[in-house]
Enzyme design. Structure first.
Site, PDB file in Angstrom:
ATOM      1  N   TYR A 185       0.796  -1.339   0.134  1.00  0.00           N
ATOM      2  CA  TYR A 185       0.063  -0.197   0.172  1.00  0.00           C
ATOM      3  C   TYR A 185       0.878   1.259  -0.042  1.00  0.00           C
ATOM      4  CZ  TYR A 185      -3.231   3.542   1.665  1.00  0.00           C
ATOM      5  OH  TYR A 185      -4.394   4.616   1.634  1.00  0.00           O
ATOM      6  N   ASP A 236      -1.992  -0.924  -4.261  1.00  0.00           N
ATOM      7  CA  ASP A 236      -2.466   0.235  -4.571  1.00  0.00           C
ATOM      8  C   ASP A 236      -1.174   1.238  -4.417  1.00  0.00           C
ATOM      9  OD1 ASP A 236      -3.329   2.852  -4.512  1.00  0.00           O
ATOM     10  OD2 ASP A 236      -4.730   2.763  -2.799  1.00  0.00           O
ATOM     11  N   HIS A 340     -12.440   1.052  -4.000  1.00  0.00           N
ATOM     12  CA  HIS A 340     -11.243   0.414  -5.046  1.00  0.00           C
ATOM     13  C   HIS A 340     -11.970  -1.070  -5.626  1.00  0.00           C
ATOM     14  CE1 HIS A 340      -7.542   2.907  -4.307  1.00  0.00           C
ATOM     15  NE2 HIS A 340      -8.199   3.216  -3.465  1.00  0.00           N
TER      16      HIS A 340
END
Length: 366
Positions: A185, A236, A340
């Protein structure tokens, strides 16, 4: 008697939040019925990895009615709907490192209503431990978790988090077949202050921290590649790479976002001294417009960015031809409670050969 799966441990692994439940005895692959699609011989050759920024795990801990009228958790339903992927990388789980109860509940949700002919999953966490930069909402910020299917655990040698990551953003899974999957992340660049994790004094902005994160990740990748291992980055990454990856517009203001994008593209794609990676979605789907971030509160399709990526090294993709498929699950249904949507990649493990990797700790990875 069915043997339990072995796991190699190191001091780095013990610092990771451990799997929280007492394990059920896992099946060996020999005992799994071949008629089951998730465990067929072909299925074991194809490694399927999902990545999803879930924006908090709370809704996963609830239960919902399934097609056969039984009550299952949304997480278990997700795993079943996608035919039991071997590895599911979750980002932004928003669990405090002290909240072991929620960690247990999430693993229970992954295995909810599991039967003898369906797989079990173990979970590894990397959660915030930075006393100055990851304390919001009671420490329930950032955080990544990886769900590992029980018949895949024997292929993993080490699961670790790097020393340079204090915000709970990175899990590194090292496999015996010279394959490394990194669940990340990545830092979102903003003008907010970044504090030195030792002193608490302001040391630049989150933009500066993002660029440092890029450099740390690149150094990790180059070291692994230098050891002859193939690297897969999933997660991400908080970067939309090009104009085609933003709708209706690509973010260009303030100008530091442009600099962050250029730094990311250089380090991981274009610089000869960088990773020289392959953006597999673009490699497979060309100029197809799909997005991974869809803000809630707006009509579906009004706004979107492709900021979640899967990047592989060129040898894995171009030389070995091991990437067999990838896509983005671009729909409101797949977005679920998050902002998402998931994305996935499949890799033909047979293309990697049978050569194992010897861990730097001096023992063969299990």
């Amino acid at each position: 008697m069915t043997p339990t799966l072995k796991r190699s441990l190191s001091s780095a692994e013990r610092s990771i939040s451990p799997p929280a439940l007492r394990r059920k005895v896992a099946q060996t692959t020999d005992s799994i019925p071949t008629a089951n699609t998730w465990s067929s011989t072909a299925g074991r050759r194809q490694l399927r990895i999902f990545s999803w920024n879930v924006n908090g795990v709370g809704p996963f801990l609830q239960r919902q009615l399934s097609f056969d009228s039984s009550s299952v958790s949304p997480l278990r339903a997700f795993l079943k709907r996608h035919q039991w992927p071997q590895l599911v990388c979750l980002q932004e789980v928003k669990i405090s490192s002290k909240d072991t109860a929620t960690q247990r509940q999430l693993e229970a949700a992954a295995n909810d209503q599991s039967s003898t002919d369906e797989p079990y999953y173990t979970i590894w966490f990397s959660l915030p431990r930075d006393q100055y930069n990851a304390t919001g909402f009671g420490g329930k910020v950032h955080g990544v978790a990886s769900l590992i299917r029980n018949d895949f655990t024997s292929m993993l040698g080490l699961t670790r988090r790097p020393d340079w990551d204090l915000e709970g953003r990175v899990l590194i899974h090292e496999c015996e077949i010279r394959l490394v999957i990194i669940n990340g992340y990545w830092v979102n660049g903003t003008e907010n202050p970044y504090r030195d994790p030792d002193t608490g004094k302001v040391s630049g902005t989150r933009h500066d921290h993002k660029l440092r994160f890029h450099q740390h990740m690149l150094e990790e990748v180059l070291r692994l590649q230098g050891e002859g291992r193939h690297v897969v980055l999933v997660g991400d990454m908080n970067i939309a790479r090009a104009r085609i990856d933003g709708h209706p517009n690509l973010r260009t203001s303030p100008v530091q976002h442009v600099k962050n994008r250029a730094d990311f593209n250089s380090k991981f794609f274009t610089d000869e001294k960088g990773m020289r990676g392959i953006d597999v979605f673009r490699d497979v789907h060309g100029d197809t417009r799909k997005y991974t971030y869809h803000p809630r509160g707006r009509k579906w399709g009004e706004s979107g960015d492709r900021v979640d990526l899967i990047i592989v090294d060129r040898a894995l993709n171009n030389d070995l031809g091991a990437v067999t498929g990838t896509d983005i699950c671009d729909s409101p249904q797949e977005r679920g409670h998050s902002d998402h949507v998931p994305l996935w990649i499949s890799i033909d493990l047979s293309k990697l050969g049978s050569q194992t990797h010897v861990c730097t700790l001096g023992r063969k990875c299990l």
